[in-house]
Motif scaffolding. Structure first.
Motif, PDB file in Angstrom:
ATOM      1  N   SER A 188      -6.181  15.949  -5.518  1.00  0.00           N
ATOM      2  CA  SER A 188      -4.773  16.621  -5.332  1.00  0.00           C
ATOM      3  C   SER A 188      -3.622  15.881  -4.168  1.00  0.00           C
ATOM      4  N   ARG A 189      -4.242  15.356  -3.241  1.00  0.00           N
ATOM      5  CA  ARG A 189      -3.543  14.842  -2.163  1.00  0.00           C
ATOM      6  C   ARG A 189      -3.312  13.192  -2.247  1.00  0.00           C
ATOM      7  N   THR A 190      -3.825  12.411  -3.245  1.00  0.00           N
ATOM      8  CA  THR A 190      -4.216  11.067  -3.373  1.00  0.00           C
ATOM      9  C   THR A 190      -3.225  10.419  -4.565  1.00  0.00           C
ATOM     10  N   SER A 191      -2.924   9.368  -4.072  1.00  0.00           N
ATOM     11  CA  SER A 191      -2.318   8.540  -5.210  1.00  0.00           C
ATOM     12  C   SER A 191      -2.599   6.951  -4.882  1.00  0.00           C
ATOM     13  N   ILE A 192      -2.643   6.273  -5.681  1.00  0.00           N
ATOM     14  CA  ILE A 192      -2.989   4.742  -5.651  1.00  0.00           C
ATOM     15  C   ILE A 192      -2.252   3.873  -6.660  1.00  0.00           C
ATOM     16  N   SER A 193      -1.752   2.853  -6.295  1.00  0.00           N
ATOM     17  CA  SER A 193      -0.938   1.860  -7.093  1.00  0.00           C
ATOM     18  C   SER A 193      -1.348   0.573  -6.688  1.00  0.00           C
ATOM     19  N   ARG A 194      -0.919  -0.561  -7.592  1.00  0.00           N
ATOM     20  CA  ARG A 194      -1.077  -1.839  -7.306  1.00  0.00           C
ATOM     21  C   ARG A 194       0.284  -2.626  -7.469  1.00  0.00           C
ATOM     22  N   ASP A 195       0.497  -3.587  -6.866  1.00  0.00           N
ATOM     23  CA  ASP A 195       1.846  -4.528  -7.090  1.00  0.00           C
ATOM     24  C   ASP A 195       1.151  -5.903  -7.189  1.00  0.00           C
ATOM     25  N   THR A 196       1.088  -6.231  -8.492  1.00  0.00           N
ATOM     26  CA  THR A 196       0.275  -7.907  -8.864  1.00  0.00           C
ATOM     27  C   THR A 196       1.279  -8.765  -8.253  1.00  0.00           C
ATOM     28  N   SER A 197       2.950  -8.725  -8.310  1.00  0.00           N
ATOM     29  CA  SER A 197       3.601  -9.616  -7.720  1.00  0.00           C
ATOM     30  C   SER A 197       2.988 -10.075  -6.160  1.00  0.00           C
ATOM     31  N   LYS A 198       2.773  -8.865  -5.336  1.00  0.00           N
ATOM     32  CA  LYS A 198       2.493  -9.307  -3.996  1.00  0.00           C
ATOM     33  C   LYS A 198       0.777  -9.183  -3.658  1.00  0.00           C
ATOM     34  N   ASN A 199       0.058  -9.174  -4.798  1.00  0.00           N
ATOM     35  CA  ASN A 199      -1.511  -9.266  -4.918  1.00  0.00           C
ATOM     36  C   ASN A 199      -1.792  -7.889  -3.844  1.00  0.00           C
ATOM     37  N   GLN A 200      -0.982  -6.768  -4.015  1.00  0.00           N
ATOM     38  CA  GLN A 200      -1.517  -5.762  -3.217  1.00  0.00           C
ATOM     39  C   GLN A 200      -1.946  -4.452  -3.880  1.00  0.00           C
ATOM     40  N   PHE A 201      -2.463  -3.514  -3.074  1.00  0.00           N
ATOM     41  CA  PHE A 201      -2.497  -2.256  -3.492  1.00  0.00           C
ATOM     42  C   PHE A 201      -2.311  -0.995  -2.418  1.00  0.00           C
ATOM     43  N   THR A 202      -1.906  -0.065  -2.691  1.00  0.00           N
ATOM     44  CA  THR A 202      -1.467   1.107  -1.673  1.00  0.00           C
ATOM     45  C   THR A 202      -2.132   2.251  -2.349  1.00  0.00           C
ATOM     46  N   LEU A 203      -2.731   3.020  -1.053  1.00  0.00           N
ATOM     47  CA  LEU A 203      -3.134   4.400  -1.254  1.00  0.00           C
ATOM     48  C   LEU A 203      -2.077   5.285  -0.260  1.00  0.00           C
ATOM     49  N   GLN A 204      -1.872   6.353  -1.116  1.00  0.00           N
ATOM     50  CA  GLN A 204      -1.164   7.474  -0.148  1.00  0.00           C
ATOM     51  C   GLN A 204      -1.924   8.658  -0.255  1.00  0.00           C
ATOM     52  N   LEU A 205      -2.006   9.170   1.069  1.00  0.00           N
ATOM     53  CA  LEU A 205      -2.873  10.629   1.231  1.00  0.00           C
ATOM     54  C   LEU A 205      -1.814  11.455   1.864  1.00  0.00           C
ATOM     55  N   THR A 206      -1.664  12.473   1.250  1.00  0.00           N
ATOM     56  CA  THR A 206      -0.725  13.362   1.866  1.00  0.00           C
ATOM     57  C   THR A 206      -1.426  14.594   2.489  1.00  0.00           C
ATOM     58  N   SER A 207      -0.625  15.238   3.284  1.00  0.00           N
ATOM     59  CA  SER A 207      -0.769  16.366   4.121  1.00  0.00           C
ATOM     60  C   SER A 207      -2.092  16.357   4.960  1.00  0.00           C
ATOM     61  N   MET A 208      -1.967  15.187   5.696  1.00  0.00           N
ATOM     62  CA  MET A 208      -3.157  14.752   6.591  1.00  0.00           C
ATOM     63  C   MET A 208      -3.737  15.950   7.463  1.00  0.00           C
ATOM     64  N   THR A 209      -5.026  15.771   7.743  1.00  0.00           N
ATOM     65  CA  THR A 209      -5.429  16.865   8.887  1.00  0.00           C
ATOM     66  C   THR A 209      -6.237  15.935   9.846  1.00  0.00           C
ATOM     67  N   PRO A 210      -6.941  16.588  10.817  1.00  0.00           N
ATOM     68  CA  PRO A 210      -7.663  15.736  11.944  1.00  0.00           C
ATOM     69  C   PRO A 210      -8.914  15.597  10.971  1.00  0.00           C
ATOM     70  N   GLU A 211      -9.238  16.184  10.065  1.00  0.00           N
ATOM     71  CA  GLU A 211     -10.703  15.842   9.232  1.00  0.00           C
ATOM     72  C   GLU A 211     -10.435  14.564   8.300  1.00  0.00           C
ATOM     73  N   ASP A 212      -9.272  14.218   8.214  1.00  0.00           N
ATOM     74  CA  ASP A 212      -9.107  12.767   7.486  1.00  0.00           C
ATOM     75  C   ASP A 212      -9.215  11.555   8.346  1.00  0.00           C
ATOM     76  N   THR A 213      -9.470  12.014   9.813  1.00  0.00           N
ATOM     77  CA  THR A 213      -9.686  10.866  10.818  1.00  0.00           C
ATOM     78  C   THR A 213     -10.705   9.974  10.374  1.00  0.00           C
ATOM     79  N   ALA A 214     -10.557   8.699  10.353  1.00  0.00           N
ATOM     80  CA  ALA A 214     -11.667   7.748   9.882  1.00  0.00           C
ATOM     81  C   ALA A 214     -11.246   6.295   9.823  1.00  0.00           C
ATOM     82  N   VAL A 215     -12.470   5.414   9.671  1.00  0.00           N
ATOM     83  CA  VAL A 215     -11.931   4.051   9.491  1.00  0.00           C
ATOM     84  C   VAL A 215     -11.962   3.954   7.907  1.00  0.00           C
TER      85      VAL A 215
END
Length: 122
Positions: free
Chosen positions: A67-94
């Motif tokens: 419910s908080r996550t989206s992921i997309s990719r950009d083949t022109s830049k050879n990149q992908f991006t994750l978005q994680l909304t409503s961050m809390t201290p429990e999301d602290t991580a590597v």
């Protein structure tokens, strides 16, 4: 040589959105059967898969985070991006970017970035 590099904010305030970009070099992210994923490791805990996106642009999400996550990719830049909304201290991580392959219902994690620390704190 395949390499992945994560880029993110490092410090995120509670309730904000994390935007993590993964840059892939040495191979096209559009390669047949390729799957791109983001995995995290909170302090003192094991690895947790967050999301993947395949070469067909099909996304898959950890049900606990969907419910908080989206992921997309950009083949022109050879990149992908994750978005994680409503961050809390429990999301602290590597957070790690990975590249692998989709085979049936399985996704592998062959190549890994070095990881980036994301801390959620006010």
């Amino acid at each position: 040589q395949v390499q992945l590099q994560e880029s993110g904010p490092g410090l995120v305030k509670p309730s904000q959105t994390l935007s993590l970009t993964c840059t892939v070099t040495g191979v096209s992210i559009a390669t047949n059967a390729a799957a791109l994923s983001v995995i995290r490791q909170p302090p003192g805990k094991g690895l947790e898969w967050i999301a993947s996106i395949t070469y067909k642009d099909s996304p898959y999400f950890n049900p606990a985070l969907k419910s908080r996550t989206s992921i997309s990719r950009d083949t022109s830049k050879n990149q992908f991006t994750l978005q994680l909304t409503s961050m809390t201290p429990e999301d602290t991580a590597v957070y790690y970017c990975t590249r692998g392959f989709e085979s049936g219902r399985q996704i592998s994690y062959v190549h890994w970035g070095q990881g980036t620390q994301v801390t959620v704190s006010s």
